[in-house]
Design a protein around this motif. Structure first.
Motif, short mmCIF file in Angstrom:
data_model
loop_
_atom_site.label_atom_id
_atom_site.label_comp_id
_atom_site.label_asym_id
_atom_site.label_seq_id
_atom_site.Cartn_x
_atom_site.Cartn_y
_atom_site.Cartn_z
N GLY A 1 -3.76 -0.90 6.71
CA GLY A 1 -4.12 -0.72 8.11
C GLY A 1 -3.01 -0.07 8.90
N LEU A 2 -1.76 -0.46 8.61
CA LEU A 2 -0.62 0.18 9.27
C LEU A 2 -0.55 1.66 8.93
N SER B 1 4.44 4.36 2.64
CA SER B 1 4.38 3.15 1.81
C SER B 1 4.87 1.95 2.60
N VAL B 2 4.22 0.81 2.36
CA VAL B 2 4.55 -0.45 3.04
C VAL B 2 4.43 -1.59 2.04
N SER B 3 5.43 -2.46 1.99
CA SER B 3 5.31 -3.75 1.30
C SER B 3 5.56 -4.84 2.33
N ALA C 1 0.86 -1.19 0.00
CA ALA C 1 0.00 0.00 0.00
C ALA C 1 0.88 1.23 0.00
N SER C 2 0.41 2.28 -0.66
CA SER C 2 1.13 3.55 -0.70
C SER C 2 0.12 4.67 -0.70
N VAL D 1 0.72 -5.84 13.06
CA VAL D 1 -0.36 -4.98 12.56
C VAL D 1 -0.46 -5.08 11.04
N ALA D 2 0.69 -5.03 10.35
CA ALA D 2 0.67 -5.13 8.89
C ALA D 2 0.13 -6.47 8.43
N THR D 3 0.41 -7.53 9.18
CA THR D 3 -0.08 -8.86 8.83
C THR D 3 -1.58 -8.97 9.06
N ALA D 4 -2.05 -8.49 10.20
CA ALA D 4 -3.47 -8.63 10.56
C ALA D 4 -4.37 -7.65 9.83
#
Length: 300
Positions: free
Chosen positions: A264-265, A290-292, A29-30, A256-259
């Motif tokens: 969501g993070l 941004s998160v991968s 997500a970004s 948090v990123a997993t759930a």
């Protein structure tokens, strides 16, 4: 003939033979900073390669010597990294990044002054799955969080933070009234630009391919003891959940990123920015985030 596997659409059952590397699942997500239309982050996946880039925002009123902006730069750099690795799959991430930077230099054409200290630049965080191990590269302040089951570690390039702290000490020697605050900021930007891609400064992807060879790199196993289970690639607009807001530790960030998914993070960060704007140490109240998240099945 047995019944088809209902877990996958027809024709999409993974053709990965037993004994090969663990399957890597990627969610990303970004999100641009609230109120901004353009996102200067990029998240991408090209086959076994996952990456996040964070373009350096140009303060209002500052020249870059370039007709392009940070968003243009990160999009071109992401594409060029993918092409470099596709052309030479066995090359190191360092050499692939160097080739990509050189290619983007050519993409600028003859209309930009690429020796200007404010030329567009970006952080780089890469993870590549490759059989029995994963390779990683971190350049500037986009950290990588690794979970091997027994421990969670963070791969970070601390040189920008050290340079920024030194700049703050320099700026704080000036008087503190309103006019001088602007003077301190101008001086900090000028000195920070002068320290980019210098031995006693910090390193980022810009116009000099040599920067790639100053990245933090390493490998982590995908099999056996200490095998990688989860990894998160973050821009500082997302890593601030731990580093600035203290919402949780790095293990909690992964949970948090997993759930809740990478989105969501980022949502947790946006809530913290709204509720505690005074907690931010950065010069920006909000930032692109941004998160991968990469998750690995255990190898058979």
């Amino acid at each position: 003939m047995g019944a088809p596997d209902r877990r996958y659409p027809t024709g999409s059952v993974p053709a990965r033979p037993v004994g090969t590397a663990p399957l890597m699942r990627v969610r990303s997500a970004s999100d641009p900073a609230p109120g901004r239309l353009e996102n200067e982050d990029v998240v991408f996946r090209f086959g076994p390669l996952v990456g996040v880039l964070d373009g350096a925002t140009v303060p209002d009123g500052y020249d870059t010597g370039c007709v392009h902006g940070p968003a243009w730069y990160v999009r071109h750099l992401a594409a060029r990294i993918g092409l470099a690795i596709a052309a030479r799959p066995a090359a190191t991430l360092m050499s692939s990044l160097a080739a990509a930077i050189l290619a983007v230099r050519a993409d600028h054409g003859d209309v930009c002054d690429l020796d200007h200290p404010g030329t567009p630049s970006s952080t780089v965080c890469l993870l590549r799955e490759g059989g029995d191990q994963a390779d990683y590269l971190v350049l500037c302040d986009s950290p990588l969080v690794l979970d091997t089951g027994s421990e969670v570690t963070v791969v970070a390039d601390e040189r920008l933070a050290a340079a920024t702290a030194d700049l703050r000490r320099t700026a704080d020697t000036l008087p503190g009234d309103g006019a001088d605050a602007a003077t301190r900021f101008h001086r900090s930007v000028t000195v920070q630009r002068a320290r980019m891609n210098r031995t006693h400064g910090y390193w980022a992807a810009a116009a000099d391919p040599d920067a790639a060879y100053h990245a933090v790199t390493g490998t982590v196993p995908l099999r056996g003891p200490g095998a990688l289970r989860r990894a998160a690639l973050l821009t500082d607009g997302a890593s601030c959940a731990v580093e600035e807001f203290g919402l949780f530790d790095w293990s909690g960030l992964l949970d948090v990123a997993t759930a809740e998914g990478p989105e969501g993070l980022i949502g947790r960060v946006r809530a913290a920015e709204r509720d505690h704007p005074d907690r931010l140490r950065r010069h920006k109240r909000t930032d692109d985030a941004s998160v991968s998240l990469c998750e690995f099945d255990a190898a058979e």
